[in-house]
Scaffold this motif. Structure first.
Motif, PDB file in Angstrom:
ATOM      1  N   PHE A   6      41.297  46.461  30.032  1.00  0.00           N
ATOM      2  CA  PHE A   6      41.874  45.136  29.805  1.00  0.00           C
ATOM      3  C   PHE A   6      42.589  44.668  31.068  1.00  0.00           C
ATOM      4  O   PHE A   6      43.101  45.495  31.828  1.00  0.00           O
TER       5      PHE A   6
ATOM      6  N   TYR B  52      38.902  46.415  34.742  1.00  0.00           N
ATOM      7  CA  TYR B  52      39.775  45.582  35.573  1.00  0.00           C
ATOM      8  C   TYR B  52      40.768  46.457  36.328  1.00  0.00           C
ATOM      9  O   TYR B  52      41.210  47.485  35.817  1.00  0.00           O
TER      10      TYR B  52
ATOM     11  N   ARG C 163      37.305  42.761  38.972  1.00  0.00           N
ATOM     12  CA  ARG C 163      36.475  43.086  37.816  1.00  0.00           C
ATOM     13  C   ARG C 163      35.238  43.821  38.267  1.00  0.00           C
ATOM     14  O   ARG C 163      34.673  43.511  39.308  1.00  0.00           O
TER      15      ARG C 163
ATOM     16  N   THR D 122      45.434  44.107  32.486  1.00  0.00           N
ATOM     17  CA  THR D 122      46.884  44.298  32.394  1.00  0.00           C
ATOM     18  C   THR D 122      47.391  44.929  33.682  1.00  0.00           C
ATOM     19  O   THR D 122      46.653  45.692  34.300  1.00  0.00           O
TER      20      THR D 122
END
Length: 104
Positions: free
Chosen positions: A53, A29, A20, A55
């Motif tokens: 996000f 991210y 992050r 993912t």
């Protein structure tokens, strides 16, 4: 250059976490994945592309690619993103070439 000079290997990898970072008031991210290279040694690699996000999801199995002999250069293939990037770069070079030759 390793992707150009060496054959590309494919492997299954597991997302183990996300790095992050804060950037301009938002959070970005990038996935960290673990896989076994051609010798069976497990290696952990951070993808180069940040997303807004987290993912893919932690624990998800994905397919990654890496140049033979360089498992540390592994990445998640993003074909649409790369095609768009190369298309924009190619179009820019075409416009510059047309301007230089006087055809544009």
């Amino acid at each position: 250059m390793p992707f150009v000079r060496n054959p590309v290997r494919r492997a299954s990898a597991k997302i183990v976490r996300h790095d992050r970072r804060s950037e301009r008031g938002g959070i970005a991210y990038r996935p960290v994945f673990r896989f076994a290279d051609a010798r069976g040694v497990f290696i952990e690699v951070r993808d180069n592309i940040y997303t807004p996000f987290p993912t893919p999801v932690i624990g998800e199995m994905i397919e990654i690619i890496y140049p033979e002999g360089y498992p540390g250069k592994a990445r998640i293939p993003y074909p649409v993103f790369r095609a768009l990037l190369y298309g924009i770069l190619g179009g820019g070079f075409l416009l510059i070439g047309l301007e230089i030759t006087g055809l544009g």
